[in-house]
Design a protein around this motif. Structure first.
Motif, PDB file in Angstrom:
ATOM      1  N   GLY A   7     -29.707 -11.634  27.259  1.00 24.60           N
ATOM      2  CA  GLY A   7     -28.313 -11.226  27.181  1.00 24.60           C
ATOM      3  C   GLY A   7     -27.724 -11.052  28.565  1.00 24.60           C
ATOM      4  O   GLY A   7     -28.426 -11.093  29.576  1.00 24.60           O
ATOM      5  N   PHE A   8     -26.412 -10.852  28.595  1.00 18.65           N
ATOM      6  CA  PHE A   8     -25.737 -10.573  29.862  1.00 18.65           C
ATOM      7  C   PHE A   8     -24.703  -9.480  29.650  1.00 18.65           C
ATOM      8  O   PHE A   8     -24.255  -9.228  28.519  1.00 18.65           O
ATOM      9  N   LEU A   9     -24.355  -8.820  30.745  1.00 23.22           N
ATOM     10  CA  LEU A   9     -23.431  -7.682  30.734  1.00 23.22           C
ATOM     11  C   LEU A   9     -22.313  -7.946  31.723  1.00 23.22           C
ATOM     12  O   LEU A   9     -22.557  -8.381  32.853  1.00 23.22           O
ATOM     13  N   TRP A  42     -22.777  -8.171  26.423  1.00 28.33           N
ATOM     14  CA  TRP A  42     -22.502  -6.739  26.460  1.00 28.33           C
ATOM     15  C   TRP A  42     -21.323  -6.481  27.384  1.00 28.33           C
ATOM     16  O   TRP A  42     -21.160  -7.146  28.414  1.00 28.33           O
ATOM     17  N   VAL A  43     -20.514  -5.487  27.044  1.00 30.87           N
ATOM     18  CA  VAL A  43     -19.359  -5.117  27.858  1.00 30.87           C
ATOM     19  C   VAL A  43     -19.561  -3.703  28.370  1.00 30.87           C
ATOM     20  O   VAL A  43     -19.923  -2.796  27.609  1.00 30.87           O
ATOM     21  N   ARG A  44     -19.343  -3.542  29.652  1.00 27.24           N
ATOM     22  CA  ARG A  44     -19.458  -2.223  30.272  1.00 27.24           C
ATOM     23  C   ARG A  44     -18.122  -1.491  30.154  1.00 27.24           C
ATOM     24  O   ARG A  44     -17.069  -2.101  30.084  1.00 27.24           O
ATOM     25  N   HIS A  45     -18.170  -0.180  30.155  1.00 29.59           N
ATOM     26  CA  HIS A  45     -17.005   0.676  29.923  1.00 29.59           C
ATOM     27  C   HIS A  45     -16.468   1.219  31.245  1.00 29.59           C
ATOM     28  O   HIS A  45     -17.237   1.742  32.048  1.00 29.59           O
ATOM     29  N   ARG A  46     -15.158   1.100  31.454  1.00 27.26           N
ATOM     30  CA  ARG A  46     -14.547   1.644  32.665  1.00 27.26           C
ATOM     31  C   ARG A  46     -13.229   2.331  32.320  1.00 27.26           C
ATOM     32  O   ARG A  46     -12.255   1.677  31.962  1.00 27.26           O
ATOM     33  N   PHE A  50      -9.982  -0.717  36.811  1.00 27.83           N
ATOM     34  CA  PHE A  50      -9.450  -2.041  36.494  1.00 27.83           C
ATOM     35  C   PHE A  50     -10.539  -2.934  35.910  1.00 27.83           C
ATOM     36  O   PHE A  50     -10.717  -4.088  36.287  1.00 27.83           O
ATOM     37  N   GLY A  51     -11.293  -2.329  34.973  1.00 31.21           N
ATOM     38  CA  GLY A  51     -12.274  -3.016  34.157  1.00 31.21           C
ATOM     39  C   GLY A  51     -12.030  -2.601  32.719  1.00 31.21           C
ATOM     40  O   GLY A  51     -11.216  -1.704  32.451  1.00 31.21           O
ATOM     41  N   ILE A  52     -12.724  -3.208  31.766  1.00 29.53           N
ATOM     42  CA  ILE A  52     -12.445  -2.995  30.350  1.00 29.53           C
ATOM     43  C   ILE A  52     -12.537  -1.510  30.001  1.00 29.53           C
ATOM     44  O   ILE A  52     -13.600  -0.901  30.098  1.00 29.53           O
ATOM     45  N   SER A  53     -11.426  -0.930  29.567  1.00 29.31           N
ATOM     46  CA  SER A  53     -11.417   0.485  29.192  1.00 29.31           C
ATOM     47  C   SER A  53     -11.699   0.667  27.711  1.00 29.31           C
ATOM     48  O   SER A  53     -12.058   1.772  27.287  1.00 29.31           O
ATOM     49  N   SER A  54     -11.534  -0.391  26.923  1.00 31.19           N
ATOM     50  CA  SER A  54     -11.737  -0.297  25.481  1.00 31.19           C
ATOM     51  C   SER A  54     -12.601  -1.460  25.007  1.00 31.19           C
ATOM     52  O   SER A  54     -12.115  -2.421  24.421  1.00 31.19           O
ATOM     53  N   PRO A  55     -13.907  -1.379  25.262  1.00 30.90           N
ATOM     54  CA  PRO A  55     -14.774  -2.505  24.900  1.00 30.90           C
ATOM     55  C   PRO A  55     -14.820  -2.782  23.404  1.00 30.90           C
ATOM     56  O   PRO A  55     -14.995  -3.917  22.988  1.00 30.90           O
ATOM     57  N   GLN A  70     -24.820 -11.787  19.519  1.00 30.64           N
ATOM     58  CA  GLN A  70     -24.732 -10.344  19.332  1.00 30.64           C
ATOM     59  C   GLN A  70     -23.780  -9.766  20.380  1.00 30.64           C
ATOM     60  O   GLN A  70     -23.739 -10.224  21.516  1.00 30.64           O
ATOM     61  N   LEU A  71     -23.021  -8.729  19.997  1.00 29.46           N
ATOM     62  CA  LEU A  71     -21.996  -8.144  20.860  1.00 29.46           C
ATOM     63  C   LEU A  71     -22.298  -6.666  21.053  1.00 29.46           C
ATOM     64  O   LEU A  71     -22.444  -5.923  20.076  1.00 29.46           O
ATOM     65  N   GLY A  72     -22.400  -6.233  22.324  1.00 33.56           N
ATOM     66  CA  GLY A  72     -22.793  -4.857  22.573  1.00 33.56           C
ATOM     67  C   GLY A  72     -21.918  -4.133  23.575  1.00 33.56           C
ATOM     68  O   GLY A  72     -21.160  -4.746  24.328  1.00 33.56           O
ATOM     69  N   THR A  73     -22.039  -2.816  23.588  1.00 32.00           N
ATOM     70  CA  THR A  73     -21.391  -1.976  24.597  1.00 32.00           C
ATOM     71  C   THR A  73     -22.482  -1.283  25.399  1.00 32.00           C
ATOM     72  O   THR A  73     -23.419  -0.729  24.832  1.00 32.00           O
TER      73      THR A  73
END
Length: 331
Positions: A7-9, A42-46, A50-55, A70-73
């Protein structure tokens, strides 16, 4: 052991003045990951950056552009969330995805809490529970336990005592992101999967990153042998990179290397060294890493500040060269 899931983030950076292209770029990268056969994205939370605030919202869009991946936080900091409301969002996205959501969470006070508490919790800021109990509330809601004392018909409307929609298997895909032995143990004892990354907490006896991370994985497995463990580093394969890309990647890693080996901040955080090189060189280093040898899943983190075309090159090399060198085969 051979790698089963690759996977990747991504953090999903965007321009404050024009945020849509950055969000679109993130969605396109997830679509590319599916085409390349990656197991997960995967999406990281910020928050307030100025990065994704609502993954979860972003992954809802991703469910409609993908069909398999597969989709992850990694991870949602629960200090910013109401567990019941988050459970509704997670279940909704899981239903939309056909059961592909892998929510990763963590606890603790929100970052810069003193600066945001008046806006975030104006009436309850001094009594909010930022402990593992907040995760337990989320797990209970996801599991389908009662969150209301009322259910049944009221006029023409029907009410449920548990979160709706209910996605029965989602509870088995809940992850805890932790960097301490206490977190690893808690995740195992409470039936969660475990995310370990390129950040761990120094212990009283060690500042050896690899030794500490290996200990976290083994601690988790002592308490949940059948649980899933995912490992995450920043790795940057250069097999098909241009000379300009290689130079920028090496400069990026060199700047970040200054923090390697030294505990940082009040929690004594330790950072892993980023790995830049050909897939063969990266695979050699990973095979030599005792913590990496303990896992069958990874979510390699994409560097924060690169260009869209850089991510395309890196992901392509990961899927076509690095993954196979680690024993993985595309889905």
């Amino acid at each position: 052991m051979p790698l089963r899931k690759l996977g990747f983030l991504t953090i999903g950076l965007f321009d404050e003045a024009d945020p849509r292209p950055g969000h679109e770029s993130t969605l396109e990268i997830i679509q590319l990951g599916e085409r390349l056969g990656f197991s997960s994205a995967w999406v990281r939370h910020r928050h307030l950056q100025f990065g994704i605030s609502s993954p979860v919202a972003l992954l809802a869009a991703a469910t409609q552009r993908t069909s398999r991946i597969q989709l992850g936080t990694a991870v949602i900091p629960l200090g910013w969330e109401n567990p019941l409301r988050l459970a509704e969002d997670l279940a909704t996205v899981d239903v939309l995805s056909g059961g592909r959501l892998n929510p990763g969470v963590s606890v603790g006070p929100p970052m810069h809490y003193d600066d945001v508490k008046d806006a975030l919790y104006p009436d309850t800021q001094d009594v909010e529970d930022f402990s593992y109990g907040r995760v337990q509330r989320l797990l209970d809601a996801v599991r389908g336990e009662k969150v209301s004392t009322f259910s049944g018909a009221e006029g023409i409307e029907e009410f449920s005592a548990r979160v709706q929609p209910h996605s029965p298997d989602l509870i088995n895909r809940m992850w805890y992101g932790g960097g301490s032995a206490r977190s690893a143990r808690w995740a195992g004892e409470n039936g969660m999967n475990f995310l370990t990354s390129n950040v761990v907490a120094a212990t009283e006896t060690s500042t050896d990153f690899d030794e500490i991370q290996l200990g976290l994985i083994r601690t988790y497995r002592e308490h949940r042998p059948q649980g899933r463990v995912s490992h995450g580093f920043v790795v940057i394969p250069t097999d098909s990179a241009t000379a300009d890309q290689r130079a920028r990647y090496e400069e990026y890693a060199a700047r970040r290397a200054t923090r390697f080996g030294k505990p940082f901040g009040p929690r004594g955080l330790l950072f892993a060294r980023d790995i830049v090189g050909t897939s063969a060189q990266i695979a050699e280093q990973l095979h030599a890493n005792p913590a990496f040898r303990e896992v069958e899943e990874v979510a390699f983190a994409l560097p924060f500040t690169f260009r869209h075309e850089d991510y395309v090159q890196i992901l392509t090399d990961m899927a076509t060269a690095l993954g196979p060198a680690l024993g993985w085969q595309p889905s």
